[in-house]
Design an enzyme around this catalytic site. Structure first.
Site, PDB file in Angstrom:
ATOM      1  N   ASP A 204     -15.173  -6.757  17.636  1.00 36.98           N
ATOM      2  CA  ASP A 204     -14.410  -7.096  16.495  1.00 36.98           C
ATOM      3  C   ASP A 204     -13.204  -7.926  17.176  1.00 36.98           C
ATOM      4  O   ASP A 204     -13.327  -8.007  18.376  1.00 36.98           O
ATOM      5  CB  ASP A 204     -13.851  -6.007  15.784  1.00 36.98           C
ATOM      6  CG  ASP A 204     -12.806  -5.169  16.454  1.00 36.98           C
ATOM      7  OD1 ASP A 204     -12.544  -5.304  17.641  1.00 36.98           O
ATOM      8  OD2 ASP A 204     -12.284  -4.307  16.013  1.00 36.98           O
ATOM      9  N   ASP A 206      -8.989  -7.776  17.433  1.00 33.54           N
ATOM     10  CA  ASP A 206      -7.858  -7.034  17.166  1.00 33.54           C
ATOM     11  C   ASP A 206      -6.531  -7.914  17.102  1.00 33.54           C
ATOM     12  O   ASP A 206      -6.310  -8.398  18.139  1.00 33.54           O
ATOM     13  CB  ASP A 206      -7.942  -5.826  17.839  1.00 33.54           C
ATOM     14  CG  ASP A 206      -9.139  -4.929  17.897  1.00 33.54           C
ATOM     15  OD1 ASP A 206      -9.381  -4.588  17.057  1.00 33.54           O
ATOM     16  OD2 ASP A 206      -9.881  -5.108  18.874  1.00 33.54           O
ATOM     17  N   ASP A 289      -9.308  -6.843  12.597  1.00 33.71           N
ATOM     18  CA  ASP A 289      -8.300  -5.831  12.287  1.00 33.71           C
ATOM     19  C   ASP A 289      -6.872  -6.567  12.619  1.00 33.71           C
ATOM     20  O   ASP A 289      -6.662  -7.009  13.512  1.00 33.71           O
ATOM     21  CB  ASP A 289      -8.523  -4.695  13.387  1.00 33.71           C
ATOM     22  CG  ASP A 289      -9.568  -3.747  12.800  1.00 33.71           C
ATOM     23  OD1 ASP A 289     -10.114  -3.641  11.949  1.00 33.71           O
ATOM     24  OD2 ASP A 289      -9.671  -2.622  13.728  1.00 33.71           O
TER      25      ASP A 289
HETATM   26  N1  DCP Z   1      -7.281   2.230  18.518  1.00 34.05           N
HETATM   27  C1  DCP Z   1      -6.313   3.055  18.316  1.00 34.05           C
HETATM   28  N2  DCP Z   1      -6.337   3.394  17.188  1.00 34.05           N
HETATM   29  C2  DCP Z   1      -7.250   3.096  16.182  1.00 34.05           C
HETATM   30  C3  DCP Z   1      -8.057   2.205  16.565  1.00 34.05           C
HETATM   31  C4  DCP Z   1      -8.102   1.719  17.785  1.00 34.05           C
HETATM   32  O1  DCP Z   1      -5.435   3.076  19.054  1.00 34.05           O
HETATM   33  N3  DCP Z   1      -6.824   3.967  15.011  1.00 34.05           N
HETATM   34  C5  DCP Z   1      -7.270   1.383  19.874  1.00 34.05           C
HETATM   35  C6  DCP Z   1      -8.089   1.770  20.847  1.00 34.05           C
HETATM   36  C7  DCP Z   1      -8.771   0.598  21.294  1.00 34.05           C
HETATM   37  C8  DCP Z   1      -8.001  -0.650  20.779  1.00 34.05           C
HETATM   38  O2  DCP Z   1      -7.323   0.140  19.621  1.00 34.05           O
HETATM   39  O3  DCP Z   1      -9.018   0.335  22.510  1.00 34.05           O
HETATM   40  C9  DCP Z   1      -8.971  -1.535  19.906  1.00 34.05           C
HETATM   41  O4  DCP Z   1      -9.940  -0.947  19.158  1.00 34.05           O
HETATM   42  P1  DCP Z   1     -11.414  -1.437  19.366  1.00 34.05           P
HETATM   43  O5  DCP Z   1     -12.300  -0.391  18.597  1.00 34.05           O
HETATM   44  O6  DCP Z   1     -11.675  -2.695  18.717  1.00 34.05           O
HETATM   45  O7  DCP Z   1     -11.728  -1.639  20.786  1.00 34.05           O
HETATM   46  P2  DCP Z   1     -11.982  -2.814  22.014  1.00 34.05           P
HETATM   47  O8  DCP Z   1     -11.404  -3.750  21.345  1.00 34.05           O
HETATM   48  O9  DCP Z   1     -11.484  -2.046  23.215  1.00 34.05           O
HETATM   49  O10 DCP Z   1     -13.505  -2.872  21.887  1.00 34.05           O
HETATM   50  P3  DCP Z   1     -14.574  -4.051  21.217  1.00 34.05           P
HETATM   51  O11 DCP Z   1     -14.345  -5.219  22.383  1.00 34.05           O
HETATM   52  O12 DCP Z   1     -15.780  -3.437  21.175  1.00 34.05           O
HETATM   53  O13 DCP Z   1     -13.873  -4.480  19.983  1.00 34.05           O
HETATM   54 MG    MG Z   2     -11.787  -4.613  19.519  1.00 32.92          MG
END
Ligand code: DCP
Ligand code: MG
Length: 365
Positions: A204, A206, A289
């Protein structure tokens, strides 16, 4: 017996937030094997085991060279009996039977496919499997009632399970920037998550939105989402409002890891020209997000949303166990001094925690 080459061993600090972990490292086959077992444990809601495997994988990612013998791992933290067995097998045979069996098991694959649908968690997937639903076709034919998120997830399954590229992320950044700066001059857009850590793909995109004047961020989410929607850029969106101040546990002491910012889970419709959709398609769906934070909490939100998930978890464990502090994406509370510690940058938070600063590109634990 010759032991010469085994005398080279490694040292690694205990917590992932005490060390640098780059995206590319020397032991991918070992960390992949352990990560698969962690994933399987997560899909079966065995969190203790999942974290143990994630920590073990993270230790291997932090090593300065390729492991050639388990004896090099003596004294390293987070490597339990089970993880060491997996490592030993992979070093000896190039694979581990437990990993191979899991990878090919019907339950693991069904859980992966079903939780791969946006809006479907492990509990729902497990229930469907018990009802005999193992794949998308069976789900579609089953007349199972889906909520709005799950329906959107199923409709866009293929796109949403295609990695989001850096180019896609850049296009979406431009769109969000344009929306925010035309609607709320002065407001700021920051790309977080895996792309901020330097990943070339993600599941995704963010973003954190804020305004340099406290309070001026209010109303930002609604306006931005309405504008995106009016431009036909949203295939799905669900916005939840800020619930931080009214929460039972109060500021800085959230009972769960889930933060309480105003947040929008969206599926963007990214057109050709804005990105490179599959041949023959005019657009692709991308998960986005959006999170709005007041500027006073921005540094905590930035640190909390940059990840990786294990890095975040380790920061909170360090804060709690080593410093008697409580860290969230909103605040840092010092339990000894019984007060909140302010910070306007990530660097200040690391300093409060008594840690050396680790830049985003080195948080890939
Ligand atoms: N996060 C958080 N609380 C949430 C959701 C996410 O603290 N309720 C944090 C943890 C992750 C970051 O935000 O490291 C982003 O979430 P992602 O699931 O999008 O994770 P990544 O961006 O690291 O992975 P991807 O590349 O698969 O999107
Ligand atoms: Mg992400």
């Amino acid at each position: 017996e010759e032991k010469e080459e085994e005398t080279c061993s490694f040292t690694v600090p205990n917590y992932a937030c005490q060390r640098r972990t780059q995206l590319h490292h020397h032991n991918p086959s070992l960390s992949d094997a352990l990560t698969l077992l962690a994933e399987n444990a997560e899909l079966n809601e065995d969190d203790g085991r999942a974290v143990a495997f994630r920590r073990a994988a993270a230790v291997l990612k932090a090593l300065p060279a390729e492991v050639t013998s388990v004896s090099q791992l003596k004294g390293l933290p987070c490597l339990g009996e089970h993880s060491l067995r997996v490592i030993k097998d992979v070093l000896k045979d190039g694979s581990c039977s437990e990993v191979e069996t899991t990878k090919h098991s019907q339950r693991f694959n069904a859980l992966k496919v079903l939780t791969g649908i946006f809006g479907v968690g492990v509990k729902t997937a497990d229930r469907w499997i018990r009802d005999g639903i193992f794949n998308l076709q069976q789900l579609r034919e089953s007349q199972t009632t889906l909520n709005r998120a799950q329906q959107a997830g199923l409709d866009h399954y293929e796109d949403l399970n295609q990695p989001v590229t850096r180019a896609d992320a850049d296009s979406i950044t431009e769109i969000v920037q344009e929306a925010v700066s035309s609607l709320f001059p002065g407001a700021q857009v920051t790309l977080t998550g895996g792309f901020r850590r330097g990943k070339m793909t993600g599941h995704d995109v963010d973003f954190l939105l804020t305004h340099p004047e406290e309070g001026r961020e209010e109303g930002l989410m609604d306006k931005v989402v309405s504008w995106l929607d009016s431009q036909g850029l949203l295939l799905y969106q669900k916005t939840s409002r800020n619930s931080y101040l009214e929460s039972r546990d109060g500021p800085g002491r959230p009972s769960s890891n889930m933060d309480r910012f105003e947040r929008c889970f969206a599926i963007f419709k990214l057109s050709r020209g804005q990105t490179s959709p599959p041949a023959g398609h005019q657009w692709r769906a991308v998960r986005v997000d959006l999170v709005v934070t007041p500027i006073s909490q921005f540094a905590f939100a930035l640190l909390g949303w940059t990840g990786s998930k294990l890095f975040e978890r380790e920061l909170r464990r360090w804060a709690g166990h080593e410093k008697a502090m409580s860290l969230s994406s909103h605040a840092l509370f010092d339990k000894t001094q019984k007060r909140y510690l302010r910070a306007s940058s990530e660097e200040e938070i690391f300093t409060h925690l008594g840690l050396s600063f680790i830049p985003p590109s080195q948080r890939n634990a």
